[in-house]
Scaffold this motif. Structure first.
Motif, PDB file in Angstrom:
ATOM      1  N   GLN A  16      38.208  28.770  40.991  1.00 30.41           N
ATOM      2  CA  GLN A  16      37.666  27.495  40.557  1.00 30.41           C
ATOM      3  C   GLN A  16      38.752  26.456  40.770  1.00 30.41           C
ATOM      4  N   LYS A  17      38.404  25.196  40.611  1.00 33.05           N
ATOM      5  CA  LYS A  17      39.387  24.137  40.792  1.00 33.05           C
ATOM      6  C   LYS A  17      40.553  24.362  39.830  1.00 33.05           C
ATOM      7  N   GLY A  18      41.734  24.587  40.376  1.00 41.76           N
ATOM      8  CA  GLY A  18      42.934  24.719  39.564  1.00 41.76           C
ATOM      9  C   GLY A  18      43.233  26.105  39.048  1.00 41.76           C
ATOM     10  N   LEU A  19      42.423  27.119  39.407  1.00 42.56           N
ATOM     11  CA  LEU A  19      42.724  28.461  38.897  1.00 42.56           C
ATOM     12  C   LEU A  19      42.166  29.556  39.783  1.00 42.56           C
ATOM     13  N   TYR A  20      42.816  30.705  39.685  1.00 41.72           N
ATOM     14  CA  TYR A  20      42.315  31.958  40.251  1.00 41.72           C
ATOM     15  C   TYR A  20      41.990  32.867  39.078  1.00 41.72           C
ATOM     16  N   GLY A  21      40.875  33.554  39.147  1.00 40.83           N
ATOM     17  CA  GLY A  21      40.471  34.452  38.077  1.00 40.83           C
ATOM     18  C   GLY A  21      40.451  35.891  38.548  1.00 40.83           C
ATOM     19  N   THR A  34      39.593  39.299  31.556  1.00 37.13           N
ATOM     20  CA  THR A  34      39.793  38.388  32.679  1.00 37.13           C
ATOM     21  C   THR A  34      41.134  37.699  32.504  1.00 37.13           C
ATOM     22  N   MET A  35      41.905  37.632  33.574  1.00 38.44           N
ATOM     23  CA  MET A  35      43.168  36.905  33.568  1.00 38.44           C
ATOM     24  C   MET A  35      42.969  35.693  34.468  1.00 38.44           C
ATOM     25  N   GLU A  36      43.311  34.511  33.961  1.00 33.35           N
ATOM     26  CA  GLU A  36      43.194  33.289  34.743  1.00 33.35           C
ATOM     27  C   GLU A  36      44.581  32.756  35.049  1.00 33.35           C
ATOM     28  N   ASP A  37      44.876  32.588  36.320  1.00 34.02           N
ATOM     29  CA  ASP A  37      46.138  32.018  36.780  1.00 34.02           C
ATOM     30  C   ASP A  37      45.884  30.543  37.071  1.00 34.02           C
ATOM     31  N   CYS A  38      46.282  29.679  36.145  1.00 34.46           N
ATOM     32  CA  CYS A  38      46.042  28.234  36.267  1.00 34.46           C
ATOM     33  C   CYS A  38      47.260  27.595  36.909  1.00 34.46           C
ATOM     34  N   TYR A  50      27.573  34.036  21.762  1.00 29.91           N
ATOM     35  CA  TYR A  50      27.342  35.478  21.715  1.00 29.91           C
ATOM     36  C   TYR A  50      28.599  36.314  21.922  1.00 29.91           C
ATOM     37  N   SER A  51      29.704  35.697  22.285  1.00 31.88           N
ATOM     38  CA  SER A  51      30.923  36.439  22.600  1.00 31.88           C
ATOM     39  C   SER A  51      32.115  35.878  21.845  1.00 31.88           C
ATOM     40  N   ALA A  52      33.087  36.718  21.633  1.00 32.98           N
ATOM     41  CA  ALA A  52      34.374  36.297  21.078  1.00 32.98           C
ATOM     42  C   ALA A  52      35.383  36.253  22.222  1.00 32.98           C
ATOM     43  N   HIS A  53      36.237  35.246  22.223  1.00 36.81           N
ATOM     44  CA  HIS A  53      37.250  35.100  23.263  1.00 36.81           C
ATOM     45  C   HIS A  53      38.624  35.085  22.604  1.00 36.81           C
ATOM     46  N   ILE A  54      39.559  35.781  23.214  1.00 36.21           N
ATOM     47  CA  ILE A  54      40.954  35.779  22.771  1.00 36.21           C
ATOM     48  C   ILE A  54      41.773  35.243  23.944  1.00 36.21           C
ATOM     49  N   TYR A  55      42.564  34.206  23.701  1.00 34.82           N
ATOM     50  CA  TYR A  55      43.353  33.584  24.754  1.00 34.82           C
ATOM     51  C   TYR A  55      44.836  33.773  24.466  1.00 34.82           C
ATOM     52  N   TYR A  56      45.591  34.083  25.516  1.00 32.72           N
ATOM     53  CA  TYR A  56      47.046  34.157  25.438  1.00 32.72           C
ATOM     54  C   TYR A  56      47.610  33.264  26.535  1.00 32.72           C
ATOM     55  N   ILE A  57      48.583  32.452  26.209  1.00 32.65           N
ATOM     56  CA  ILE A  57      49.320  31.726  27.229  1.00 32.65           C
ATOM     57  C   ILE A  57      50.555  32.562  27.506  1.00 32.65           C
ATOM     58  N   VAL A  58      50.570  33.196  28.672  1.00 33.47           N
ATOM     59  CA  VAL A  58      51.626  34.152  29.008  1.00 33.47           C
ATOM     60  C   VAL A  58      52.865  33.441  29.534  1.00 33.47           C
ATOM     61  N   GLU A  59      52.660  32.358  30.260  1.00 36.37           N
ATOM     62  CA  GLU A  59      53.777  31.652  30.869  1.00 36.37           C
ATOM     63  C   GLU A  59      53.419  30.180  30.969  1.00 36.37           C
TER      64      GLU A  59
END
Length: 71
Positions: A16-21, A34-38, A50-59
């Motif tokens: 997508q614009k600005g990221l690879y998934g 899913t890991m998103e490289d922004c 319907y879903s729970a999301h957990i986000y981590y900022i790795v770097e």
């Protein structure tokens, strides 16, 4: 491969614009990883009741808007 360790796939599963998934295939079909490289800023709003999301900022740094609050 160790069942508790996952390697980053060679190619993005989606772009997508600005990221690879990258989607990880796991045995439990009720869970997805899913890991998103922004690499540049992007505005992407996602609403899901319907879903729970957990986000981590790795770097680096990032901001999220969750329940109207920017964190």
């Amino acid at each position: 491969m160790n069942k508790y360790k996952r390697e980053l796939p060679q190619m993005p599963s989606f772009m997508q614009k600005g990221l690879y998934g990258y989607n990880y295939n796991i045995e439990n079909k009720e869970i997805s990883i899913t890991m998103e490289d922004c690499f540049s800023g992007h505005d992407y709003y996602h609403t899901n009741i319907y879903s729970a999301h957990i986000y981590y900022i790795v770097e680096g740094a990032g901001k999220f808007k969750i329940n109207g609050e920017i964190i």
